[in-house]
Structures are given as structure tokens and as C-alpha cells.
Design a protein around this motif. Structure first.
Motif, short mmCIF file in Angstrom:
data_model
loop_
_atom_site.label_atom_id
_atom_site.label_comp_id
_atom_site.label_asym_id
_atom_site.label_seq_id
_atom_site.Cartn_x
_atom_site.Cartn_y
_atom_site.Cartn_z
N VAL A 1 -42.25 49.67 -36.63
CA VAL A 1 -42.68 50.84 -36.09
C VAL A 1 -41.60 51.07 -35.15
CG1 VAL A 1 -44.27 51.56 -34.26
CG2 VAL A 1 -44.87 49.70 -35.66
N MET B 1 -47.93 37.34 -44.47
CA MET B 1 -48.72 36.82 -45.48
C MET B 1 -48.19 36.04 -46.68
SD MET B 1 -51.60 37.20 -44.02
CE MET B 1 -51.97 38.23 -42.55
N TRP C 1 -46.04 55.45 -25.05
CA TRP C 1 -44.75 55.43 -25.27
C TRP C 1 -44.03 56.23 -24.10
CZ3 TRP C 1 -42.20 53.42 -29.62
CH2 TRP C 1 -43.00 53.31 -30.72
N ASN D 1 -58.91 35.00 -37.88
CA ASN D 1 -57.72 35.37 -36.77
C ASN D 1 -58.48 34.70 -35.58
OD1 ASN D 1 -56.43 36.55 -38.96
ND2 ASN D 1 -56.72 38.76 -38.06
N GLY E 1 -57.10 44.72 -32.81
CA GLY E 1 -56.34 46.01 -32.62
C GLY E 1 -57.27 46.96 -33.55
N TYR F 1 -48.15 43.58 -30.53
CA TYR F 1 -48.80 44.65 -31.20
C TYR F 1 -48.21 44.31 -32.89
CZ TYR F 1 -45.51 48.73 -31.52
OH TYR F 1 -44.54 49.58 -31.42
N ASP G 1 -58.55 46.84 -28.34
CA ASP G 1 -57.40 47.75 -27.90
C ASP G 1 -57.57 49.06 -28.74
OD1 ASP G 1 -54.24 47.61 -27.13
OD2 ASP G 1 -54.41 48.68 -29.02
N GLN H 1 -46.97 46.42 -23.86
CA GLN H 1 -47.21 46.02 -25.25
C GLN H 1 -46.28 46.54 -26.39
OE1 GLN H 1 -50.47 47.95 -28.14
NE2 GLN H 1 -51.34 47.25 -26.13
N SER I 1 -58.10 44.00 -38.16
CA SER I 1 -58.48 43.90 -39.42
C SER I 1 -59.86 44.48 -39.65
CB SER I 1 -58.93 42.49 -39.68
OG SER I 1 -59.43 42.23 -40.90
N TYR J 1 -55.36 57.18 -31.39
CA TYR J 1 -56.28 56.42 -32.71
C TYR J 1 -57.53 57.47 -33.03
CZ TYR J 1 -53.40 52.40 -31.39
OH TYR J 1 -52.45 51.57 -31.00
N SER K 1 -46.26 50.44 -22.74
CA SER K 1 -46.20 50.02 -24.07
C SER K 1 -44.94 50.67 -24.71
CB SER K 1 -47.22 50.37 -24.98
OG SER K 1 -47.12 50.12 -26.26
N ASN K 2 -43.97 50.02 -25.55
CA ASN K 2 -43.04 50.12 -25.96
C ASN K 2 -41.72 50.85 -25.09
OD1 ASN K 2 -43.88 50.48 -29.09
ND2 ASN K 2 -45.18 52.16 -28.12
N GLN L 1 -47.99 43.56 -39.98
CA GLN L 1 -48.67 44.64 -40.71
C GLN L 1 -48.86 43.95 -42.09
OE1 GLN L 1 -46.89 48.63 -40.53
NE2 GLN L 1 -47.74 48.62 -38.46
N GLY L 2 -49.09 42.57 -42.04
CA GLY L 2 -49.64 41.98 -43.45
C GLY L 2 -48.25 41.36 -43.83
N LYS M 1 -54.95 53.70 -24.15
CA LYS M 1 -53.28 54.34 -23.87
C LYS M 1 -53.43 55.83 -23.73
CE LYS M 1 -52.26 50.66 -27.17
NZ LYS M 1 -53.13 50.82 -28.21
N LEU N 1 -49.15 40.54 -37.19
CA LEU N 1 -48.97 39.98 -38.29
C LEU N 1 -47.82 40.94 -39.40
CD1 LEU N 1 -52.80 39.60 -39.10
CD2 LEU N 1 -51.36 37.89 -37.96
#
Ligand SMILES: NC(=O)c1ccc[n+]([C@@H]2O[C@H](COP(=O)([O-])OP(=O)(O)OC[C@H]3O[C@@H](n4cnc5c(N)ncnc54)[C@H](OP(=O)(O)O)[C@@H]3O)[C@@H](O)[C@H]2O)c1
Length: 272
Positions: free
Chosen positions: A263, A191, A106, A236, A17, A182, A42, A156, A227, A47, A135-136, A187-188, A72, A185
């Protein structure tokens, strides 16, 4: 690298990503990831990193056909003419002759389903992209889209242990399609989860590896963790030989919660 077969596409099941990777960092991370063995990137027009992703890609000796590239189209560009212009700009910025997959980023309430379908089909017919997807899209919208006869490869969507996507995943599986996860993780957030940490300790692995293995074990799921760090990128990627038990799967399946979605912008559709 593990691959998922959808239609006649062979898609690397673990991708990189690139949201929030910009400028020089985007180029360097893409190059480093490709050198490590990543073969799926991706990105998205929104972006603002397609040029850097492209220069990362074109700066290696890896053959174009050995890398899967998804981009996208933003929801304000879904009318056929704007859609094609957006894809053309992505191709130019990425410095590629073709894309592997173009997704509607979207859905938009201002564009009819028929027009969205026509836009996807036109991009494919012009050979801008090998495959298309969305996606979405909530389930009701994917169902409607598919009824128009467009062959999508994936939806996605946000997917990690805190958000149940079993209905979407099984619907896609039954039709030979993949779910691309998507924010895999969360977004962390995963962990620090004590149950995930326990499984990680049990296996001598990390929380991120546990969650990515859980996703890929589901068979028709692709994961695209982001990452910026070399050690995280490598970690990963190194999940091929690890095995989760049925009990591990049960624990991870049980972590979903009603407020698990992260999200959710104000232009998001009504979720399932
Ligand atoms: N279609 C859509 O609307 C949509 C929406 C959101 C995201 N996406 C795509 O999905 C990709 C991934 O989602 P995301 O970026 O939201 O979240 P994510 O991949 O779930 O999480 C990224 C976060 O996890 C950290 N991380 C990654 N690997 C790690 C590891 N091994 N150990 C510890 N921390 C680790 C990263 O930090 P470091 O950089 O420090 O490693 C970063 O803070 C995006 O980049 C984008 O391509 C698509």
C-alpha cells in the motif's frame, strides 16, 4: 478472544477489516463475524460502508460496550473543524453514541502536527471517542506527535511477513502502545508462500492462521484481516490454541524484503 491492554483500553487483538466491503455484503459480513465471536471492527470514512457496518452491529443483540469500533478520518479533513465534522458524520452513519478509537488515516503535509494533535484531542474531549491514534505515520512523525502530549493507543500500519516493522513495533512497545497490522495477510499473497505453507502443513493449520498467530505472538500487535467469506472469517478467528515454535518465528521473521510494501499511494509520507 485475546485482548491487548493499552492505557486503560482492552482491545480485541484480532479485528475484522472492512475495506472493500460495501452495501449489503458489508452488513452481512459484520453480522456474521460478530455472531462468530469477532469483537473488533475496523472501518473508515473513506470506505463508504459505515452505515452498513453500523446496521450490522445494531442488528445483533451484542452490547455496544462489548465491541471495539475504530474509524478513521481522511487526510483532507484533518483541520480541527473538518475533523470533528467527519467524526460526527461517522457517529451518525454508524448509529453509535461513541467510538472506541478514531485514527488519522494518513498524515497530511498541508496540516501542521499541532493542528492534527488538537483535532485528536478535541474528538476525545467531546466524548466522540474513547481513544485516539494514527495510521500510516512514519516513526519520525509519531515521535513528533507524541511530544505534543497526545496519548495515542496505536499506529495502524501495513504489517505482514514481507514488510519489516520491527523498529516501529519496538518503539511503540517501549511506550506501552500497540501496532495495528493492516493488510496482515499481504492481501492474500502469503497464501502461496512455500515457507509459510510448510509451517502450515507442519501444524495442520492454514497459511492465514500461521501468519495471524505470528503477528499476535508479538505481544503488542493487533491484526485486522479482511474477509468476505464465512469459512475464512472462522479460520482467521480460530488461532487461540495453536503454537508456533521459535524456529517457525525465525522463518517468518526472515521473510521481510525491501520491496515488501503493497500500500503506497501517491499521497503517502516518506516511509522510514
Ligand atoms: N489504514 C490504512 O491505510 C489501511 C490500508 C489498508 C487496509 N486497512 C485495513 O486493514 C484491513 C485488512 O487489509 P486488506 O483488506 O488490505 O488485506 P488482508 O486482510 O491482508 O487480505 C485480505 C484478502 O485475503 C483474503 N483472505 C482473508 N482471509 C483468508 C483466508 N483465511 N484464506 C484465504 N484468503 C483469505 C481475502 O479474501 P476473501 O474476502 O475471499 O476471504 C482478501 O482477498 C482492511 O480491510 C482495512 O480495514 C487499512
Amino acid at each position: 478472544m485475546e485482548y491487548i491492554q493499552v492505557q486503560h483500553a482492552q482491545i480485541p487483538a484480532l479485528g475484522l477489516g472492512t475495506y472493500q466491503l460495501i452495501g449489503r455484503e458489508a452488513r452481512e459480513v459484520v453480522q456474521r463475524a460478530l455472531a462468530m465471536g469477532y469483537r473488533h471492527i475496523d472501518t473508515a470514512s473513506i470506505y463508504e460502508n459505515e452505515a452498513e457496518v453500523g446496521s450490522g452491529l445494531n442488528g445483533t443483540s451484542i452490547e455496544r460496550e462489548d465491541v471495539w469500533i475504530t474509524t478513521k478520518v481522511w487526510h483532507t479533513n484533518l483541520k480541527k473543524k473538518n475533523f470533528l465534522l467527519s467524526v460526527e458524520e461517522s457517529l451518525r452513519k454508524l448509529g453509535c453514541g461513541y467510538l472506541d478509537m478514531v485514527l488519522i488515516h494518513w498524515p497530511s503535509p498541508e496540516v501542521s502536527m499541532e493542528e492534527m494533535v488538537n483535532s485528536l484531542i478535541a474528538a476525545q474531549e467531546k466524548d466522540y471517542t474513547r481513544f485516539v491514534g494514527v495510521s500510516n505515520f512514519p516513526l519520525s512523525m509519531v515521535e513528533e506527535l507524541v511530544e505534543y502530549g497526545v496519548n495515542i493507543v496505536t499506529n495502524q500500519v501495513e504489517y505482514h511477513p514481507y514488510l519489516d516493522q520491527s523498529e516501529m513495533r519496538e518503539w511503540l512497545r517501549a511506550r506501552g502502545m500497540a501496532l495495528t497490522a493492516y493488510s496482515p495477510l499481504a492481501q492474500g499473497k502469503i497464501m502461496k508462500d512455500s515457507k509459510i505453507l510448510d509451517i502450515a502443513e507442519d501444524l495442520g493449520k492454514t497459511p492465514s492462521q500461521v501468519v495471524l498467530r505470528w503477528l499476535l505472538d508479538q505481544g503488542n500487535v493487533i491484526a485486522i484481516p479482511k474477509s468476505s467469506r464465512g469459512d475464512h472469517l472462522r479460520e482467521n478467528l480460530q488461532i487461540a490454541t495453536m503454537r508456533l515454535t521459535k524456529e517457525h518465528h525465525k522463518i517468518l521473521d526472515g521473510l521481510a524484503r525491501p520491496d515488501g510494501r503493497i500500500v503506497n499511494p501517491d499521497f503517502a509520507p516518506q516511509w522510514d
